[in-house]
Design a protein around this motif. Structure first.
Motif, PDB file in Angstrom:
ATOM      1  N   VAL A 103      41.472  32.562  44.165  1.00  0.00           N
ATOM      2  CA  VAL A 103      40.763  33.968  44.855  1.00  0.00           C
ATOM      3  C   VAL A 103      39.460  33.364  45.351  1.00  0.00           C
ATOM      4  O   VAL A 103      38.589  32.963  44.940  1.00  0.00           O
ATOM      5  N   PRO A 104      39.028  33.114  46.781  1.00  0.00           N
ATOM      6  CA  PRO A 104      37.893  32.437  47.038  1.00  0.00           C
ATOM      7  C   PRO A 104      36.756  33.322  47.103  1.00  0.00           C
ATOM      8  O   PRO A 104      35.596  32.796  47.209  1.00  0.00           O
ATOM      9  N   THR A 105      36.988  34.664  46.910  1.00  0.00           N
ATOM     10  CA  THR A 105      35.766  35.687  47.072  1.00  0.00           C
ATOM     11  C   THR A 105      35.076  35.667  45.556  1.00  0.00           C
ATOM     12  O   THR A 105      35.060  35.067  44.799  1.00  0.00           O
ATOM     13  N   LEU A 106      35.049  37.162  45.422  1.00  0.00           N
ATOM     14  CA  LEU A 106      34.377  37.528  44.040  1.00  0.00           C
ATOM     15  C   LEU A 106      35.465  37.370  42.854  1.00  0.00           C
ATOM     16  O   LEU A 106      36.747  37.628  42.856  1.00  0.00           O
TER      17      LEU A 106
ATOM     18  N   SER B 262      35.705  38.743  40.321  1.00  0.00           N
ATOM     19  CA  SER B 262      36.298  40.220  39.701  1.00  0.00           C
ATOM     20  C   SER B 262      37.392  40.659  40.673  1.00  0.00           C
ATOM     21  O   SER B 262      38.357  41.434  40.146  1.00  0.00           O
ATOM     22  N   ASP B 263      37.597  40.205  41.787  1.00  0.00           N
ATOM     23  CA  ASP B 263      38.593  40.653  42.596  1.00  0.00           C
ATOM     24  C   ASP B 263      40.129  40.240  42.216  1.00  0.00           C
ATOM     25  O   ASP B 263      41.110  40.951  42.626  1.00  0.00           O
ATOM     26  N   ILE B 264      40.203  39.515  41.294  1.00  0.00           N
ATOM     27  CA  ILE B 264      41.581  38.795  40.884  1.00  0.00           C
ATOM     28  C   ILE B 264      42.270  39.963  40.214  1.00  0.00           C
ATOM     29  O   ILE B 264      43.369  40.030  40.298  1.00  0.00           O
ATOM     30  N   PHE B 265      41.489  40.762  39.310  1.00  0.00           N
ATOM     31  CA  PHE B 265      42.327  41.599  38.804  1.00  0.00           C
ATOM     32  C   PHE B 265      42.220  43.159  39.133  1.00  0.00           C
ATOM     33  O   PHE B 265      42.987  43.835  38.306  1.00  0.00           O
ATOM     34  N   ILE B 266      41.850  43.388  40.532  1.00  0.00           N
ATOM     35  CA  ILE B 266      42.128  44.813  40.865  1.00  0.00           C
ATOM     36  C   ILE B 266      42.568  44.570  42.321  1.00  0.00           C
ATOM     37  O   ILE B 266      42.797  45.694  43.068  1.00  0.00           O
ATOM     38  N   THR B 267      43.095  43.380  42.830  1.00  0.00           N
ATOM     39  CA  THR B 267      43.520  42.999  44.096  1.00  0.00           C
ATOM     40  C   THR B 267      44.949  43.064  43.855  1.00  0.00           C
ATOM     41  O   THR B 267      45.582  41.900  43.252  1.00  0.00           O
ATOM     42  N   VAL B 268      45.844  43.886  44.495  1.00  0.00           N
ATOM     43  CA  VAL B 268      47.297  43.669  44.230  1.00  0.00           C
ATOM     44  C   VAL B 268      47.940  43.194  45.712  1.00  0.00           C
ATOM     45  O   VAL B 268      47.655  43.769  46.558  1.00  0.00           O
ATOM     46  N   ASP B 269      49.035  42.319  45.550  1.00  0.00           N
ATOM     47  CA  ASP B 269      49.498  41.919  46.887  1.00  0.00           C
ATOM     48  C   ASP B 269      50.279  43.041  47.531  1.00  0.00           C
ATOM     49  O   ASP B 269      50.822  43.902  46.924  1.00  0.00           O
ATOM     50  N   GLY B 270      50.229  43.274  48.786  1.00  0.00           N
ATOM     51  CA  GLY B 270      50.728  44.122  49.697  1.00  0.00           C
ATOM     52  C   GLY B 270      50.182  45.261  49.646  1.00  0.00           C
ATOM     53  O   GLY B 270      50.497  46.409  50.380  1.00  0.00           O
ATOM     54  N   VAL B 271      49.187  45.659  48.958  1.00  0.00           N
ATOM     55  CA  VAL B 271      48.409  46.877  49.078  1.00  0.00           C
ATOM     56  C   VAL B 271      47.148  46.965  49.813  1.00  0.00           C
ATOM     57  O   VAL B 271      46.399  46.107  49.785  1.00  0.00           O
TER      58      VAL B 271
ATOM     59  N   PRO C 124      27.557  33.491  37.808  1.00  0.00           N
ATOM     60  CA  PRO C 124      27.866  34.679  38.119  1.00  0.00           C
ATOM     61  C   PRO C 124      28.989  35.580  37.460  1.00  0.00           C
ATOM     62  O   PRO C 124      29.211  36.727  37.528  1.00  0.00           O
ATOM     63  N   ARG C 125      30.159  34.552  36.902  1.00  0.00           N
ATOM     64  CA  ARG C 125      30.945  35.251  35.957  1.00  0.00           C
ATOM     65  C   ARG C 125      30.449  35.818  34.841  1.00  0.00           C
ATOM     66  O   ARG C 125      31.345  37.084  34.260  1.00  0.00           O
TER      67      ARG C 125
END
Length: 576
Positions: free
Chosen positions: A282-285, A287-296, A370-371
């Motif tokens: 994931v190229p951005t934050l 933290s986005d990995i864990f709360i971004t769901v495909d197709g939503v 930043p992690r």
């Protein structure tokens, strides 16, 4: 015992089908049969698909599944904020035996029940005319059978990483009256079986593109099968099983020989998936990995290879967020350790112990990787529209609560973006079983162990640090040291794995497969005691909070007592 597990599994599976469908109650639950579930007249395969959903429900769970705790609270990355002899405390101190292994980790019956469900599906799905319904490029029947075989393979892996070699049941579905006193297979036979299954189903599993095309975002894909193969071979090549067998000559507890080529097999398996170019970081934050769901909401997440689907909730925030806010806001059950915090480098990529890093003990969280901000909540961190107080007597560390931080830290990872909000709101908290970053780290570790730190190994660390937001530096190395030996690179990869995959149920098992738990776990763990003076100045002191305990026998769990007593062919693990 196994016989009872299998029998109960059949009953439970049938009930699950009925409970999921609004109209199936026309047939009494006790009359639901295999013939009904796999009905040759069910041209749409409705009942069979619901049964497959039940098989998906046997995929491993994560997050606060060990009682209210994370499994990582039994490693050196965290301790439980709770009191008393909790399940995770027993795991951390070895306070269990073959009869009292905490239920969340006693996976024997759970896995074999899931394996039996998968076998029922595999043996019966051909009755259903699903071949008339085609997803892009595949008959559903072929894809669904392959998905059931994947779940079965993953459950076998969950068993062997805990117990070593276990009985392989093949496609058998036993019933009451059958003789199921079968012995354990060797560790090698189990690994070979899982790998052969992954290879056999590869061309029958759909790709990520195909599952997206049909809206089945969380279905098992070809990438998941390849990721499982990568993980299995990595564990098989690791010291615990490949040369560090806790009982020399015992083929149930590991290989009886040492073969460096096993690292090559693991590296090649990871590289095969990498070269497909289907997944990416994931190229951005982070933290986005864990709360971004495909197709939503139009969002996509190409880093997630497979996740166990969950509904929107605030469960992670409520379980783990800091105490001290409005009543009932959060329980603060997870206290990350100073050891984990110190593993994060500075923003320039240098270790905090490096004199050139710029680390300041008076401002220990400034200019860090930043992690760290996306993984740990520390004193002064923004949370719920205020500045977090974890100093002694502070709002989130008052010192008089049954549950509050023991280390001066709370977990931040997996939570929604609540730094500037007043309250939690529902978020997706699917538990990620496989993600691309792990595959990259699997590859780097295995390649380094086989042939040393080449350019491809370096590139993995550089790519992960670049995505994290670490500064490139004049040499373009993102703080990664040039010219490392194999041993130095090993430590760099292990540390990167620790901070990248923190709280994702890897560290607990990594300490075991690397066979370093006797050192890492039998060592005092620390937190940060922060005192706020009358002038408002803060002083920081590292303090000991807990010492876990680890004995050699804990590298593998004990086979459940009932299994050994009822089956004379079931050999117990050493020391139990």
């Amino acid at each position: 015992m196994m016989k009872n597990i299998f029998y109960k599994s059949l009953i439970g599976s049938a009930v699950l089908i009925c409970s999921c469908a609004k109209n199936i109650e026309k047939i009494p639950l006790e009359l639901t049969t295999i013939d009904y579930i796999f009905d040759s007249a069910d041209s749409l395969g409705v009942n069979a698909e619901r049964y497959l959903s039940g098989i998906y429900n046997t995929l491993p769970k994560g997050y606060n599944r060990v009682g209210p705790d994370l499994l990582d609270a039994a490693s050196d990355d965290a301790v439980s904020s709770g009191t008393g002899s909790s399940d995770v405390f027993k795991l951390a101190t070895g306070g269990y035996n073959s009869s009292t292994l905490p239920a969340p980790e006693n996976m024997w019956g759970i896995c074999y029940a899931g394996i039996r469900k998968a076998n029922i599906f595999i043996n019966n799905i051909d009755r259903v005319p699903l071949n008339k319904i085609v997803v892009p490029g595949f008959p559903k029947k072929h894809a669904y059978k392959a998905e059931a075989r994947f779940v079965r393979s993953l459950l076998y892996f969950e068993l062997i990483k805990r117990y070593g070699g276990v009985p392989i049941t093949g496609d058998n579905v036993w019933v009451l009256g059958d003789d199921v006193k079968i012995p354990r297979n060797s560790f090698k036979q189990c690994v070979d079986y899982i790998v052969s299954e992954c290879d056999a189903i590869e061309d029958s599993l759909r790709t990520i593109t195909q599952t997206k095309a049909t809206g089945e975002y969380h279905s098992i894909t070809r990438g998941a099968g390849m990721a499982l193969k990568s993980r299995v071979l990595l564990y098989a090549a690791s010291p615990l099983f490949n040369g560090g067998n806790i009982e020399s000559g015992n083929d149930k507890t590991g290989y009886t020989d040492v073969d460096n080529n096993r690292w090559k097999l693991a590296a090649d398996a990871a590289k095969e998936l990498i070269d497909r170019n289907e997944y990416d970081l994931v190229p951005t934050l982070f933290s986005d990995i864990f709360i971004t769901v495909d197709g939503v909401n139009g969002k996509t997440n190409k880093e997630v290879i497979l996740a166990r689907l969950d509904s929107r909730s605030t469960a992670i925030e409520v379980n783990n967020g800091p105490v001290g806010f409005s009543p009932g806001t959060a329980n603060g059950i997870t206290s990350p350790t100073q050891e984990l915090v110190d593993a994060f480098p500075m923003k320039n990529g240098l270790n905090i112990n490096d004199p050139a890093s710029g680390y300041d003990i008076g401002n220990p969280y400034t200019n860090r990787d930043p992690r760290l901000d996306m993984t740990i909540l520390y004193n002064g961190h923004q949370w719920l529209n205020t500045s977090l107080e974890t100093f002694e007597g502070g709002r989130s560390h008052p010192g008089n609560l049954n549950v509050e931080t023991k280390t001066g830290y709370y977990m931040r990872k997996f939570m929604g973006p609540f730094e500037a909000q007043n309250n939690f709101s529902d978020q997706f908290h699917d538990f990620i079983l496989f993600r691309y970053a792990e595959v990259l780290l699997n590859f780097a570790e295995a390649r380094n162990e086989f042939s040393g730190p080449d350019n491809d190994v370096y590139q993995v660390l550089i790519n992960l640090r670049k995505r994290a937001g670490i500064e490139e530096g004049a040499d373009g190395m993102y703080g990664v040291s040039a010219g490392m030996s194999k041993e130095e690179m090993r430590q760099a990869i292990r540390n990167e794995r620790r901070i990248e995959l923190a709280f994702e149920e890897h560290r607990y098992w990594d300490l075991r497969r690397w066979k370093i738990a006797e050192t890492a776990v039998n060592t005092a763990l620390h937190g940060m005691s922060i005192i706020k003076g009358s002038s408002g100045r803060l002083s920081y002191t590292v303090s000991e909070v807990f010492t876990p305990m680890f004995a050699t026998r804990q590298y593998l769990y004990p086979i459940p007592y009932d299994e050994v007593v009822k089956n004379p062919n079931m050999v117990q693990n050493p020391g139990w």
